[in-house]
Design an enzyme around this catalytic site. Structure first.
Site, PDB file in Angstrom:
ATOM      1  N   GLY A  17      -5.681 -78.287   7.412  1.00 51.75           N
ATOM      2  CA  GLY A  17      -6.119 -79.437   6.989  1.00 51.75           C
ATOM      3  C   GLY A  17      -5.088 -80.206   6.319  1.00 51.75           C
ATOM      4  O   GLY A  17      -3.889 -80.030   6.610  1.00 51.75           O
ATOM      5  N   LYS A  38      -8.764 -71.054  11.877  1.00 49.19           N
ATOM      6  CA  LYS A  38      -9.447 -70.148  12.337  1.00 49.19           C
ATOM      7  C   LYS A  38     -10.426 -70.725  13.327  1.00 49.19           C
ATOM      8  O   LYS A  38     -11.119 -69.906  14.263  1.00 49.19           O
ATOM      9  CB  LYS A  38     -10.502 -69.476  11.434  1.00 49.19           C
ATOM     10  CG  LYS A  38     -11.483 -70.356  10.529  1.00 49.19           C
ATOM     11  CD  LYS A  38     -12.345 -69.576   9.580  1.00 49.19           C
ATOM     12  CE  LYS A  38     -12.921 -70.532   8.620  1.00 49.19           C
ATOM     13  NZ  LYS A  38     -13.745 -69.804   7.981  1.00 49.19           N
ATOM     14  N   ALA A  49     -13.666 -86.748   6.445  1.00 43.79           N
ATOM     15  CA  ALA A  49     -13.513 -87.405   5.134  1.00 43.79           C
ATOM     16  C   ALA A  49     -13.779 -88.813   5.738  1.00 43.79           C
ATOM     17  O   ALA A  49     -13.434 -89.226   6.932  1.00 43.79           O
ATOM     18  CB  ALA A  49     -12.187 -87.386   4.468  1.00 43.79           C
ATOM     19  N   GLN A  50     -14.572 -89.695   4.591  1.00 44.88           N
ATOM     20  CA  GLN A  50     -14.885 -90.974   5.214  1.00 44.88           C
ATOM     21  C   GLN A  50     -14.333 -91.998   4.255  1.00 44.88           C
ATOM     22  O   GLN A  50     -13.531 -92.931   4.619  1.00 44.88           O
ATOM     23  CB  GLN A  50     -16.398 -91.083   4.995  1.00 44.88           C
ATOM     24  CG  GLN A  50     -17.217 -90.286   6.235  1.00 44.88           C
ATOM     25  CD  GLN A  50     -18.754 -90.274   6.043  1.00 44.88           C
ATOM     26  OE1 GLN A  50     -19.136 -90.994   5.236  1.00 44.88           O
ATOM     27  NE2 GLN A  50     -19.368 -90.000   6.989  1.00 44.88           N
ATOM     28  N   GLY A  52     -12.040 -92.101   1.898  1.00 46.16           N
ATOM     29  CA  GLY A  52     -10.549 -92.694   1.879  1.00 46.16           C
ATOM     30  C   GLY A  52      -9.888 -91.917   0.995  1.00 46.16           C
ATOM     31  O   GLY A  52     -10.297 -90.711   0.252  1.00 46.16           O
ATOM     32  N   GLU A 125     -15.450 -96.825  -5.258  1.00 48.94           N
ATOM     33  CA  GLU A 125     -16.220 -95.698  -5.238  1.00 48.94           C
ATOM     34  C   GLU A 125     -16.575 -95.326  -6.619  1.00 48.94           C
ATOM     35  O   GLU A 125     -16.005 -95.777  -7.582  1.00 48.94           O
ATOM     36  CB  GLU A 125     -15.736 -94.399  -4.539  1.00 48.94           C
ATOM     37  CG  GLU A 125     -15.511 -94.844  -3.313  1.00 48.94           C
ATOM     38  CD  GLU A 125     -14.918 -93.599  -2.416  1.00 48.94           C
ATOM     39  OE1 GLU A 125     -14.614 -92.632  -2.801  1.00 48.94           O
ATOM     40  OE2 GLU A 125     -14.700 -93.892  -0.953  1.00 48.94           O
ATOM     41  N   ARG A 305     -20.314 -89.057  -9.589  1.00 48.53           N
ATOM     42  CA  ARG A 305     -21.208 -88.485  -8.543  1.00 48.53           C
ATOM     43  C   ARG A 305     -22.230 -87.520  -9.127  1.00 48.53           C
ATOM     44  O   ARG A 305     -23.167 -87.392  -8.872  1.00 48.53           O
ATOM     45  CB  ARG A 305     -20.334 -87.408  -7.585  1.00 48.53           C
ATOM     46  CG  ARG A 305     -20.638 -87.828  -6.530  1.00 48.53           C
ATOM     47  CD  ARG A 305     -19.259 -87.115  -5.611  1.00 48.53           C
ATOM     48  NE  ARG A 305     -18.921 -88.219  -5.029  1.00 48.53           N
ATOM     49  CZ  ARG A 305     -17.873 -88.059  -4.014  1.00 48.53           C
ATOM     50  NH1 ARG A 305     -17.485 -86.940  -3.755  1.00 48.53           N
ATOM     51  NH2 ARG A 305     -17.233 -88.969  -3.303  1.00 48.53           N
ATOM     52  N   GLU A 390      -7.924 -77.945  -1.742  1.00 47.72           N
ATOM     53  CA  GLU A 390      -9.447 -77.489  -2.126  1.00 47.72           C
ATOM     54  C   GLU A 390      -9.507 -76.208  -2.614  1.00 47.72           C
ATOM     55  O   GLU A 390     -10.367 -76.025  -3.511  1.00 47.72           O
ATOM     56  CB  GLU A 390     -10.621 -78.139  -1.104  1.00 47.72           C
ATOM     57  CG  GLU A 390     -12.008 -78.066  -1.784  1.00 47.72           C
ATOM     58  CD  GLU A 390     -13.160 -78.789  -0.918  1.00 47.72           C
ATOM     59  OE1 GLU A 390     -12.690 -79.193   0.018  1.00 47.72           O
ATOM     60  OE2 GLU A 390     -14.295 -78.544  -1.172  1.00 47.72           O
ATOM     61  N   SER A 406      -9.551 -85.890  -3.698  1.00 47.00           N
ATOM     62  CA  SER A 406      -9.152 -84.588  -3.188  1.00 47.00           C
ATOM     63  C   SER A 406      -8.239 -84.711  -2.162  1.00 47.00           C
ATOM     64  O   SER A 406      -7.386 -83.900  -1.917  1.00 47.00           O
ATOM     65  CB  SER A 406     -10.572 -83.899  -2.843  1.00 47.00           C
ATOM     66  OG  SER A 406     -11.135 -84.575  -1.867  1.00 47.00           O
TER      67      SER A 406
HETATM   68  P1  FAD Z   1      -9.541 -78.311   4.757  1.00 46.77           P
HETATM   69  O1  FAD Z   1      -9.442 -79.647   5.257  1.00 46.77           O
HETATM   70  O2  FAD Z   1     -10.988 -77.951   4.812  1.00 46.77           O
HETATM   71  O3  FAD Z   1      -8.859 -77.414   5.681  1.00 46.77           O
HETATM   72  C1  FAD Z   1      -8.882 -76.079   5.572  1.00 46.77           C
HETATM   73  C2  FAD Z   1      -8.431 -75.423   6.811  1.00 46.77           C
HETATM   74  O4  FAD Z   1      -8.440 -74.034   6.679  1.00 46.77           O
HETATM   75  C3  FAD Z   1      -9.403 -75.699   8.104  1.00 46.77           C
HETATM   76  O5  FAD Z   1      -8.488 -75.825   9.154  1.00 46.77           O
HETATM   77  C4  FAD Z   1     -10.044 -74.062   8.197  1.00 46.77           C
HETATM   78  O6  FAD Z   1     -10.230 -73.899   9.539  1.00 46.77           O
HETATM   79  C5  FAD Z   1      -8.898 -73.135   7.737  1.00 46.77           C
HETATM   80  N1  FAD Z   1      -9.495 -72.025   7.273  1.00 46.77           N
HETATM   81  C6  FAD Z   1     -10.035 -71.686   6.461  1.00 46.77           C
HETATM   82  N2  FAD Z   1     -10.354 -70.256   6.321  1.00 46.77           N
HETATM   83  C7  FAD Z   1      -9.412 -69.821   6.922  1.00 46.77           C
HETATM   84  C8  FAD Z   1      -8.959 -68.684   7.406  1.00 46.77           C
HETATM   85  N3  FAD Z   1      -9.805 -67.337   6.764  1.00 46.77           N
HETATM   86  N4  FAD Z   1      -8.021 -68.308   8.582  1.00 46.77           N
HETATM   87  C9  FAD Z   1      -7.520 -69.250   8.919  1.00 46.77           C
HETATM   88  N5  FAD Z   1      -7.887 -70.555   8.729  1.00 46.77           N
HETATM   89  C10 FAD Z   1      -8.832 -70.850   7.579  1.00 46.77           C
HETATM   90  N6  FAD Z   1     -12.353 -86.405   0.019  1.00 46.77           N
HETATM   91  C11 FAD Z   1     -11.581 -87.496  -0.306  1.00 46.77           C
HETATM   92  O7  FAD Z   1     -10.583 -87.366  -0.951  1.00 46.77           O
HETATM   93  N7  FAD Z   1     -11.902 -88.782   0.199  1.00 46.77           N
HETATM   94  C12 FAD Z   1     -12.961 -88.677   1.197  1.00 46.77           C
HETATM   95  O8  FAD Z   1     -13.292 -89.671   1.438  1.00 46.77           O
HETATM   96  C13 FAD Z   1     -13.792 -87.670   1.435  1.00 46.77           C
HETATM   97  N8  FAD Z   1     -14.863 -87.445   2.235  1.00 46.77           N
HETATM   98  C14 FAD Z   1     -15.281 -86.441   2.447  1.00 46.77           C
HETATM   99  C15 FAD Z   1     -16.421 -86.283   3.635  1.00 46.77           C
HETATM  100  C16 FAD Z   1     -16.817 -85.162   3.853  1.00 46.77           C
HETATM  101  C17 FAD Z   1     -18.038 -85.174   5.066  1.00 46.77           C
HETATM  102  C18 FAD Z   1     -16.284 -83.884   3.525  1.00 46.77           C
HETATM  103  C19 FAD Z   1     -16.979 -82.610   4.062  1.00 46.77           C
HETATM  104  C20 FAD Z   1     -15.503 -83.781   2.448  1.00 46.77           C
HETATM  105  C21 FAD Z   1     -14.826 -85.011   1.906  1.00 46.77           C
HETATM  106  N9  FAD Z   1     -13.775 -85.292   1.152  1.00 46.77           N
HETATM  107  C22 FAD Z   1     -13.264 -86.287   0.925  1.00 46.77           C
HETATM  108  C23 FAD Z   1     -13.158 -83.903   0.803  1.00 46.77           C
HETATM  109  C24 FAD Z   1     -12.158 -83.550   1.391  1.00 46.77           C
HETATM  110  O9  FAD Z   1     -12.344 -83.971   2.679  1.00 46.77           O
HETATM  111  C25 FAD Z   1     -11.447 -82.293   1.188  1.00 46.77           C
HETATM  112  O10 FAD Z   1     -11.404 -81.746   0.058  1.00 46.77           O
HETATM  113  C26 FAD Z   1     -10.169 -81.969   1.933  1.00 46.77           C
HETATM  114  O11 FAD Z   1      -9.976 -82.636   3.278  1.00 46.77           O
HETATM  115  C27 FAD Z   1      -9.656 -80.533   1.858  1.00 46.77           C
HETATM  116  O12 FAD Z   1      -8.619 -80.352   2.352  1.00 46.77           O
HETATM  117  P2  FAD Z   1      -7.821 -78.978   2.790  1.00 46.77           P
HETATM  118  O13 FAD Z   1      -6.605 -79.317   3.394  1.00 46.77           O
HETATM  119  O14 FAD Z   1      -7.333 -78.400   1.176  1.00 46.77           O
HETATM  120  O15 FAD Z   1      -8.993 -78.113   3.343  1.00 46.77           O
HETATM  121  C1  SIN Z   2     -17.461 -90.280   0.218  1.00 44.89           C
HETATM  122  O1  SIN Z   2     -16.838 -90.936   1.550  1.00 44.89           O
HETATM  123  O2  SIN Z   2     -18.402 -90.712  -0.297  1.00 44.89           O
HETATM  124  C2  SIN Z   2     -16.893 -89.280   0.065  1.00 44.89           C
HETATM  125  C3  SIN Z   2     -15.599 -89.374  -0.836  1.00 44.89           C
HETATM  126  C4  SIN Z   2     -15.000 -87.998  -1.397  1.00 44.89           C
HETATM  127  O3  SIN Z   2     -15.941 -86.950  -1.362  1.00 44.89           O
HETATM  128  O4  SIN Z   2     -14.242 -88.121  -2.317  1.00 44.89           O
END
Ligand code: FAD
Ligand code: SIN
Length: 561
Positions: A17, A38, A49-50, A52, A125, A305, A390, A406
């Site tokens: 991610g 995975k 993420a929507q 921003g 927001e 929230r 996260e 996040s």
């Molecule tokens: P992720 O992007 O979740 O990436 C995790 C990765 O780890 C994935 O590729 C997964 O496949 C991999 N993985 C997991 N376990 C394993 C394993 N055992 N072995 C190998 N690979 C593995 N946040 C904001 O700031 N703004 C927003 O607008 C926003 N909108 C959101 C909307 C939605 C619908 C969702 C679900 C979340 C939103 N968030 C938003 C939260 C934000 O998207 C996440 O917190 C952030 O993207 C997390 O990034 P990351 O790189 O930590 O993890």
């Molecule tokens: C949203 O667009 O409402 C999600 C934003 C976030 O989770 O930070």
């Protein structure tokens, strides 16, 4: 085991991610990096993420104000130096994404339908006192993920292994060595057949031993631990579960954020309706059309929230309705369509025209504020193991995350952790040698024969979490949940040791661990604070202004108590 089943690199990144890819890209300037993911590499919370990315970019805004808003939302548990470091790192990360080709929206011209260059169009927001959310339409995550992935794929020093799932971290202390992480055992899901297929009769689960000087958890969240969630299937808490098994300190798991507004439709799989809609004037109403948020908070629909989700929950319980309504019909239809094209189209697909009618919404599990205890550079309590994004718990979010903080955390931590590793590892002669590591031992495990056990337990676990450990809790409900989780864990443990591993089985095992950690942390916090609301302890207790921590073999306690 053949030589191909052993890999070595400087930096192993688990997860692709925003956090993992940012780190990989930055580290690839001086290191050989392996990224394991995975499923398809683009499949991550990031992609969905929507709203921003929050960043101080407007002339009338300041770092102090962004810090203050974050601290207020965090309800006394944020660590101010961490918040400041992340907030101050934001503008450079936005610029870096633009350099990679992410097109953030520019400010609308007077007619609201076209954009002029120069200044970013910043969204608003809940909990933000200013407009500070940089966005790429309403698909910011998709744009960010695509740009970072393309850059990583183009790097000769990054190898991305898709459909490869980390099973467990390799910590030599477990086989008589020292207490340090040297990589991970990784299941090749592409060549390991799913149970029930003819190939599964052969013992073919292929597990790689990947050793690395530094191992970085970037595995994202655990929304799938709840029955209803905005998260995609990959969010099964693997990083927290692996770190816990490896002996790392885990913190604040009771603070699970529920997003107030997911589309209510039996087939829509909790499609998120961005908070940015409320930032542009949408209001929440009960099903008879009455607005209700002013009753709960002076900031009304733009309260943080936790408050909005709790208010919706209370209104649904009070009226017996299965959802509330979100109404943006007061906005000009052209504006709504131009600003939220993806959400507009998706709602239309399910039969709702955002511009003409209020739409049904409900809260759903969204974000894990707790996780592997880490500092702002990703250091965990296990040496050479890092956690970013996260999966980590740094003190940025405290008891409740502020919207759009996040993605920002993942981007800043990914960058900072790469810089830290460069400092520690740049001089090859200073790197400690990697000890001899045994290969994965499947023992007497047989191919999985009853996939139904996994499905049944998966469903039961998520339902128990939703019913007993949701938006509002009590000690009695938590005790009920723990009892069920313990029984399920017993069954899962038995199944795990008897059968060859599959992705589904590993995810279930990890989810059960995460559920246990959430409940144990929630039981230890005998107060209500931020996202954690206890019916039998409704007040905030100043003596509990501390993190909840736990480590394998210990009970969850409040830090220092
Ligand atoms: P992720 O992007 O979740 O990436 C995790 C990765 O780890 C994935 O590729 C997964 O496949 C991999 N993985 C997991 N376990 C394993 C394993 N055992 N072995 C190998 N690979 C593995 N946040 C904001 O700031 N703004 C927003 O607008 C926003 N909108 C959101 C909307 C939605 C619908 C969702 C679900 C979340 C939103 N968030 C938003 C939260 C934000 O998207 C996440 O917190 C952030 O993207 C997390 O990034 P990351 O790189 O930590 O993890
Ligand atoms: C949203 O667009 O409402 C999600 C934003 C976030 O989770 O930070």
């Amino acid at each position: 085991m053949s030589a191909q089943d052993r890999l070595h690199c400087d930096v192993l990144v688990i997860g692709s991610g925003a956090a993992g890819l940012t780190l990989a890209l930055e580290a690839s300037k001086w290191a050989d990096v392996i990224v394991v993911s995975k499923r398809a590499a683009s499949e991550a919370n990031t992609k969905y993420a929507q709203g921003g990315i929050s960043a101080v970019l407007a002339p009338d805004d300041s770092f102090d104000e962004h810090v203050k808003d974050t601290l207020i939302a965090g309800a006394g548990l944020c660590k101010e130096p961490v918040v400041r470091a992340i907030v101050e790192g934001a503008p450079a990360r936005i610029k870096a994404l633009q350099d990679l080709g992410v097109e953030f929206d520019m400010r609308p011209k007077g007619d609201g339908s076209q954009f002029e260059s120069g200044e970013l169009d910043l969204g608003r927001e809940g909990g933000h006192s200013k407009r500070r959310v940089a966005h790429s339409g309403d698909i910011t995550g998709r744009s960010v993920e695509a740009a970072l992935l393309a850059a990583c794929q183009a790097s000769p020093r990054i190898r991305i292994l898709e459909d490869h799932m980390a099973i467990d971290l390799i910590v030599p202390a477990r086989f008589g060595g020292n207490d340090r992480c040297v990589g991970a055992y990784v299941l090749d899901c592409a060549t390991s057949p799913e149970p029930g297929t003819p190939e599964a009769d052969a013992r073919t689960a292929r597990v790689l031993t990947v050793t690395a000087h530094a191992t970085v958890l970037a595995t994202g969240g655990a929304g799938k631990v709840y029955l209803y969630t905005s998260n995609p299937d990959v969010a099964s808490g693997d990083g927290v579960a692996m770190a816990y098994r490896a002996g790392a300190v885990i913190a604040n798991m009771e603070f699970f954020q529920f997003h107030p507004t997911c589309l209510y439709h039996p087939q829509a799989k909790s499609f998120l309706i961005s908070e940015a809609l409320r930032g542009e004037g949408a209001i929440l109403r009960t099903i008879d059309g009455t607005p209700f948020m002013k009753k709960y908070d002076p900031r009304a629909d733009l309260a943080p929230r936790d408050i909005v989700a709790r208010s919706i929950d209370a209104e649904m319980k009070r009226t017996g309705a299965e959802h509330v309504l979100l109404d943006i019909t007061s906005q000009r239809p052209e504006f709504t369509k131009a600003r939220f094209p993806n959400i507009y189209a998706e709602c239309l697909r399910w039969g709702f025209d955002l511009t003409a009618q209020p739409i049904p919404v409900v809260p759903a599990a969204h974000y894990m504020c707790g996780g592997v205890a880490a500092d702002v550079d990703g250091r965990t309590s296990v040496s050479w193991l890092y956690a970013i994004g996260e999966v980590s718990c740094t003190g940025l979010h405290g008891a409740n995350r502020l919207a759009s903080n996040s993605l920002l955390e993942g981007l800043v931590m990914g960058y900072r952790c790469a810089k830290l590793l460069e400092e520690k590892m740049g001089d090859r002669s200073q790197r400690p040698a990697i000890p001899e590591v045994p290969s994965w031992d499947a023992g007497a495990a047989a191919p999985s024969d009853e996939a139904v056990v996994v499905t049944q337990n998966w469903d039961e676990l998520r339902r128990a979490m939703w019913n007993y450990v949701g938006i509002v809790r009590s000690q009695k409900r938590l005790a009920r949940a723990l009892h069920r989780i313990n029984m399920l864990q017993e069954e899962i443990r038995e199944y795990y040791w008897a059968h060859l591993v599959t992705r589904d089985l590993l995810e279930l095992r990890n989810l059960a661990t995460v559920a246990e950690l959430i409940v144990k942390c929630a039981m230890a916090r005998r107060e209500s604070r931020g996202l954690h609301t206890m019916l039998d302890a409704p007040n905030t207790d100043p003596r509990m202004q501390r993190d909840t921590i736990l480590r394998r073999g210990t009970l969850a306690t409040l830090d220092g108590v």
